[in-house]
Design a protein around this motif. Structure first.
Motif, mmCIF file in Angstrom:
data_model
loop_
_atom_site.group_PDB
_atom_site.id
_atom_site.type_symbol
_atom_site.label_atom_id
_atom_site.label_comp_id
_atom_site.label_asym_id
_atom_site.label_seq_id
_atom_site.Cartn_x
_atom_site.Cartn_y
_atom_site.Cartn_z
ATOM 1 N N VAL A 214 0.844 -1.198 0.000
ATOM 2 C CA VAL A 214 0.000 0.000 0.000
ATOM 3 C C VAL A 214 0.880 1.248 0.000
ATOM 4 N N LEU A 215 0.628 2.145 -0.968
ATOM 5 C CA LEU A 215 1.398 3.382 -1.080
ATOM 6 C C LEU A 215 0.879 4.403 -0.082
ATOM 7 N N ASN A 216 1.731 4.803 0.840
ATOM 8 C CA ASN A 216 1.393 5.751 1.901
ATOM 9 C C ASN A 216 2.461 6.845 1.920
ATOM 10 N N LEU A 217 2.634 7.493 0.770
ATOM 11 C CA LEU A 217 3.793 8.351 0.531
ATOM 12 C C LEU A 217 3.554 9.800 0.930
ATOM 13 N N ASP A 218 4.604 10.414 1.459
ATOM 14 C CA ASP A 218 4.549 11.845 1.741
ATOM 15 C C ASP A 218 5.513 12.630 0.864
ATOM 16 N N HIS A 219 6.222 11.949 -0.022
ATOM 17 C CA HIS A 219 7.059 12.633 -1.011
ATOM 18 C C HIS A 219 7.248 11.713 -2.213
ATOM 19 N N THR A 220 7.867 12.227 -3.252
ATOM 20 C CA THR A 220 8.004 11.507 -4.512
ATOM 21 C C THR A 220 8.771 10.204 -4.339
ATOM 22 N N LEU A 221 8.260 9.166 -4.970
ATOM 23 C CA LEU A 221 8.897 7.857 -4.909
ATOM 24 C C LEU A 221 10.016 7.770 -5.953
ATOM 25 N N PRO A 222 11.233 7.398 -5.567
ATOM 26 C CA PRO A 222 12.348 7.295 -6.529
ATOM 27 C C PRO A 222 12.045 6.285 -7.630
ATOM 28 N N GLU A 223 12.604 6.533 -8.816
ATOM 29 C CA GLU A 223 12.350 5.671 -9.970
ATOM 30 C C GLU A 223 12.774 4.229 -9.709
ATOM 31 N N GLU A 224 13.871 4.047 -8.966
ATOM 32 C CA GLU A 224 14.355 2.689 -8.697
ATOM 33 C C GLU A 224 13.327 1.883 -7.899
ATOM 34 N N ILE A 225 12.652 2.537 -6.974
ATOM 35 C CA ILE A 225 11.637 1.841 -6.177
ATOM 36 C C ILE A 225 10.388 1.584 -7.014
ATOM 37 N N LYS A 226 10.037 2.534 -7.894
ATOM 38 C CA LYS A 226 8.909 2.309 -8.805
ATOM 39 C C LYS A 226 9.169 1.088 -9.673
ATOM 40 N N ASP A 227 10.390 0.983 -10.229
ATOM 41 C CA ASP A 227 10.743 -0.169 -11.061
ATOM 42 C C ASP A 227 10.678 -1.461 -10.263
ATOM 43 N N ASN B 194 0.246 -7.033 -5.487
ATOM 44 C CA ASN B 194 -0.555 -5.898 -5.925
ATOM 45 C C ASN B 194 -0.127 -4.604 -5.240
ATOM 46 N N THR B 195 -0.234 -3.482 -5.972
ATOM 47 C CA THR B 195 0.050 -2.160 -5.412
ATOM 48 C C THR B 195 -1.245 -1.377 -5.319
ATOM 49 N N LEU B 196 -1.533 -0.832 -4.130
ATOM 50 C CA LEU B 196 -2.777 -0.100 -3.903
ATOM 51 C C LEU B 196 -2.507 1.311 -3.394
ATOM 52 N N LEU B 197 -3.416 2.232 -3.706
ATOM 53 C CA LEU B 197 -3.401 3.547 -3.073
ATOM 54 C C LEU B 197 -3.894 3.403 -1.636
ATOM 55 N N PHE B 198 -3.394 4.243 -0.754
ATOM 56 C CA PHE B 198 -3.836 4.198 0.644
ATOM 57 C C PHE B 198 -5.337 4.466 0.752
ATOM 58 N N SER B 199 -5.844 5.395 -0.070
ATOM 59 C CA SER B 199 -7.274 5.724 -0.036
ATOM 60 C C SER B 199 -8.126 4.523 -0.449
ATOM 61 N N ASP B 200 -7.684 3.792 -1.476
ATOM 62 C CA ASP B 200 -8.415 2.603 -1.916
ATOM 63 C C ASP B 200 -8.326 1.493 -0.873
ATOM 64 N N PHE B 201 -7.167 1.367 -0.270
ATOM 65 C CA PHE B 201 -6.953 0.332 0.744
ATOM 66 C C PHE B 201 -7.886 0.536 1.949
ATOM 67 N N THR B 202 -7.951 1.768 2.447
ATOM 68 C CA THR B 202 -8.795 2.026 3.617
ATOM 69 C C THR B 202 -10.275 1.855 3.291
ATOM 70 N N LEU C 1 7.629 -6.494 -8.857
ATOM 71 C CA LEU C 1 6.865 -7.292 -7.899
ATOM 72 C C LEU C 1 5.432 -7.519 -8.388
ATOM 73 N N GLN C 2 4.877 -6.477 -9.001
ATOM 74 C CA GLN C 2 3.490 -6.552 -9.437
ATOM 75 C C GLN C 2 3.305 -7.533 -10.584
ATOM 76 N N TYR C 3 4.219 -7.514 -11.545
ATOM 77 C CA TYR C 3 4.020 -8.315 -12.747
ATOM 78 C C TYR C 3 4.745 -9.658 -12.723
ATOM 79 N N ALA D 107 2.750 7.816 -8.219
ATOM 80 C CA ALA D 107 3.591 6.625 -8.131
ATOM 81 C C ALA D 107 2.881 5.418 -8.718
ATOM 82 N N LEU D 108 1.584 5.270 -8.388
ATOM 83 C CA LEU D 108 0.830 4.129 -8.910
ATOM 84 C C LEU D 108 0.726 4.183 -10.427
#
Length: 319
Positions: A55-68, A80-88, A73-75, A106-107
């Motif tokens: 679950v993405l719970n970010l307060d700043h930009t996610l680095p490209e390396e972590i996005k990759d 699965n990667t979820l937004l915090f709002s969707d998760f709650t 992991l997803q594919y 990020a998503l």
């Protein structure tokens, strides 16, 4: 599950509720050292071997390396990667949170990888060529009917619409309105308060005086007026499935805060709102449906929406 970042804090009762849905719960902070964050996530996955959701719970930009890394992991690992709002909303029955911009960006970056874009574009071209080929006789008949019923106007109607990354393009449709349509509309709105209120809410009318008799209503109810948009897809302005191609001024007036989300993908001939709320939805309701599509987009979903669109057209639900 893994909660990545520290934007929002979970209460103890929230954590207890999460345990009802997941075997384990971990919170990973974004370390200044990118590889440290990646290693922390890897260690949890290797140790637990039951992680299904990040679950993405970010307060700043996610680095490209972590996005990759999250994309991999997803594919490759079906995590699965979820937004915090969707998760709650899904697991904690909480829907008061607005969409966090950092989480959403990020998503979208994780989902919109290069191979997916190539696959979607390839599908769009192949499907559009197929659709144009089998519908060519129908389009010819439609063109003749328009000329017979409204000979003073052109066969096609073009209009500037909002495209990818805020650009504009001319969308193609069969003309369904009389040539002096806007003059007629202005007169109707001025003289009829109920009709004016309906138009302000939905941005269209169920009994529209501008429509070409017989032909126009049939084309709209069957959505056959949109067949020429397959040429927009070939040209690269649109996709077969995507958000509605909005009028730029109309969108900025009603939902300007969502412009980056909606235009992060190409607009589509059909989409989420066409097969769910269809034209019964308000303008903001359509935008919400389109945002939902952008968050969930994938080729399997596109194919599902296409089949649902065919059913909607056959049973002529909406207009």
């Amino acid at each position: 599950m893994i909660l990545l970042g520290n934007k929002y804090q979970l209460l103890d009762e929230d954590k207890e509720e999460i345990k009802k849905h997941f075997n384990t719960f971990h919170q990973v902070a974004l370390d200044k050292e990118i590889q440290t964050t990646i290693n922390n996530i890897k260690n949890i996955i290797e140790t637990e071997n039951t992680i299904t959701t990040i679950v993405l719970n970010l307060d700043h930009t996610l680095p490209e390396e972590i996005k990759d890394f999250l994309e991999e992991l997803q594919y490759d690992h079906k995590i699965n990667t979820l937004l915090f709002s969707d998760f709650t909303q899904q697991y904690l029955n909480q829907s008061q949170l607005d969409i966090n911009e950092e989480n959403l960006r990020a998503l979208l970056d994780i989902q919109n990888n290069r191979m997916k874009k190539i696959a979607k574009r390839g599908f769009d071209i192949v499907f559009s060529i197929f659709a144009i080929s089998i519908s060519a006789p129908v389009m010819l008949i439609i063109a003749l009917l328009i000329k017979i019923k409204s000979p003073e106007g052109s066969i096609f109607f073009t209009q500037k619409r909002l495209g990818l990354h805020g650009s504009t393009f001319r969308v193609f449709k069969f003309r369904t309105m009389i040539p002096n349509a806007e003059t007629v509309l202005e007169k109707w709105l001025e003289e009829n308060e109920d009709i004016r209120n309906e138009y302000l809410k939905y941005r269209k009318l169920k009994d529209d005086p501008r429509i070409i008799p017989l032909v126009g209503n049939f084309l709209r109810k069957s959505s056959l007026d949109e067949l020429p948009q397959f040429f927009n897809v070939i040209l690269g302005d649109m996709s077969v499935v995507g958000p509605r191609p909005y009028i730029k001024e109309e969108f900025y007036k009603h939902s300007s805060s969502y412009i980056d989300i909606i235009t992060s993908v190409k607009p589509g001939i059909t989409g989420y709102w066409q097969v769910t709320d269809r034209n019964n939805a308000t303008f903001n309701g359509r935008v919400d449906s389109d945002i939902e599509y952008v968050k969930k987009q994938n080729l399997a979903l596109d194919i599902k929406i296409i089949f649902q669109t065919i059913l909607v057209m056959v049973f002529r639900k909406g207009s």
